[in-house]
Design an enzyme around this catalytic site. Sequence first.
Site, PDB file in Angstrom:
ATOM      1  N   ARG A  91     120.379  30.617 -37.041  1.00 17.04           N
ATOM      2  CA  ARG A  91     121.147  30.793 -38.283  1.00 17.04           C
ATOM      3  C   ARG A  91     122.647  30.746 -37.978  1.00 17.04           C
ATOM      4  O   ARG A  91     123.435  30.251 -38.771  1.00 17.04           O
ATOM      5  CB  ARG A  91     120.799  32.132 -38.933  1.00 17.04           C
ATOM      6  N   ARG A 154     108.407  40.836 -43.760  1.00 17.29           N
ATOM      7  CA  ARG A 154     107.686  40.181 -42.649  1.00 17.29           C
ATOM      8  C   ARG A 154     107.127  41.232 -41.689  1.00 17.29           C
ATOM      9  O   ARG A 154     106.001  41.116 -41.219  1.00 17.29           O
ATOM     10  CB  ARG A 154     108.643  39.241 -41.900  1.00 17.29           C
ATOM     11  N   HIS A 178     120.964  39.761 -39.385  1.00 16.80           N
ATOM     12  CA  HIS A 178     119.897  38.824 -39.781  1.00 16.80           C
ATOM     13  C   HIS A 178     119.890  37.632 -38.821  1.00 16.80           C
ATOM     14  O   HIS A 178     120.225  36.506 -39.184  1.00 16.80           O
ATOM     15  CB  HIS A 178     120.131  38.376 -41.225  1.00 16.80           C
TER      16      HIS A 178
END
Length: 314
Positions: A91, A154, A178
Amino acid sequence: MLKRPKITIVGAGGNVGASVVQWCAQKELGDLVLVDLKSNAAQGRALDLAQGGSFGGFCPNFVATEDVSFMQDSDIVVVTAGIPRKPGQTREELVTVNAGIVKNVCENVKKYAPQAILIVVSNPLDAMLTVAQKVTGFPRERVIGMSGVLDSSRFRSNIARVLNVHVKDVSAIVIGAHTDKDMVPIVSTATVGGVPLTKLLTPTQIADVVSRTKRGGAELTELIGTSAWVAPGFGVTAMVESIVLNQGRVLPCSVELKGEYGIADGACLCVPVQLTNKGAEKVFEFELSQEEKEALKAAYKSYLEVRKIALETV
Ligand code: NAD
């Protein structure tokens, strides 16, 4: 006269934006404005949804456009505009491109919806939240990032699968950054039906669940070829719902920390946050294990590196 909440989704022609639109429409949370650079994509998503309303049991009220001025006076603006990662990418590698996109979107939010509560989804999430805060100048209550709800979801689903129990009975959160490396699944407070997770799984099983949770996004990206959108859409919708219905839910969200967990200096990381019609009304603190404290410290350090690149870009 009472008004329905106005909820704008910027990036609604894309996967995550369209998923947010779908769940918000199904729950009839407000009037929806779908904004995307690709106005055809936004219009197509809206039309598809409208055509599903008959048997989906909802009647969406929406506008789909590339014209950002339609977000005027929105109560909530969700930002999903940005490129998603591809298989093998982190990311963090999206930072320079997405910082520019988030900056551009947030300048318009400031101009057209200065009272809005902003929910940022674009990655790398925590650094994008800082960009959003810097550009809008909104207080921390009104600049909130969605990541922890997804990561926690999750984590919960992985626990439920190993134990073969209903996911509703699993209570477990992920905090921190994150990123695959620096999210912090919290084992010390995780429970299943009120029973501590540590009483139900061996340390090896717990390590497996934690590792699979951290790789959750990467695993999906490898399978689909782009990043996930269904679970992220649910995550954003839970936050929107808590805000517009003033539910006061406590959800893991990224916000600017002001000394909580020993972290300040404008850092944005995920922690438990109470969401009301004021936005991120309250940050909840709790005692972490030594290992979790160290992991959160490492997340903070990594965040600072990504933030530096993001702020140099904008
Ligand atoms: P996508 O490519 O399907 O959609 C992105 C959309 O944004 C596109 O339709 C594009 O036209 C639009 N867009 C780009 N720049 C814009 C601008 N300036 N104004 C308006 N629209 C613009 O991507 P996606 O899968 O929906 O992912 C979107 C973002 O969300 C990515 O950055 C992804 O990494 C992130 N994401 C975050 C989480 C999370 O938990 N925080 C989860 C999944 C995805």
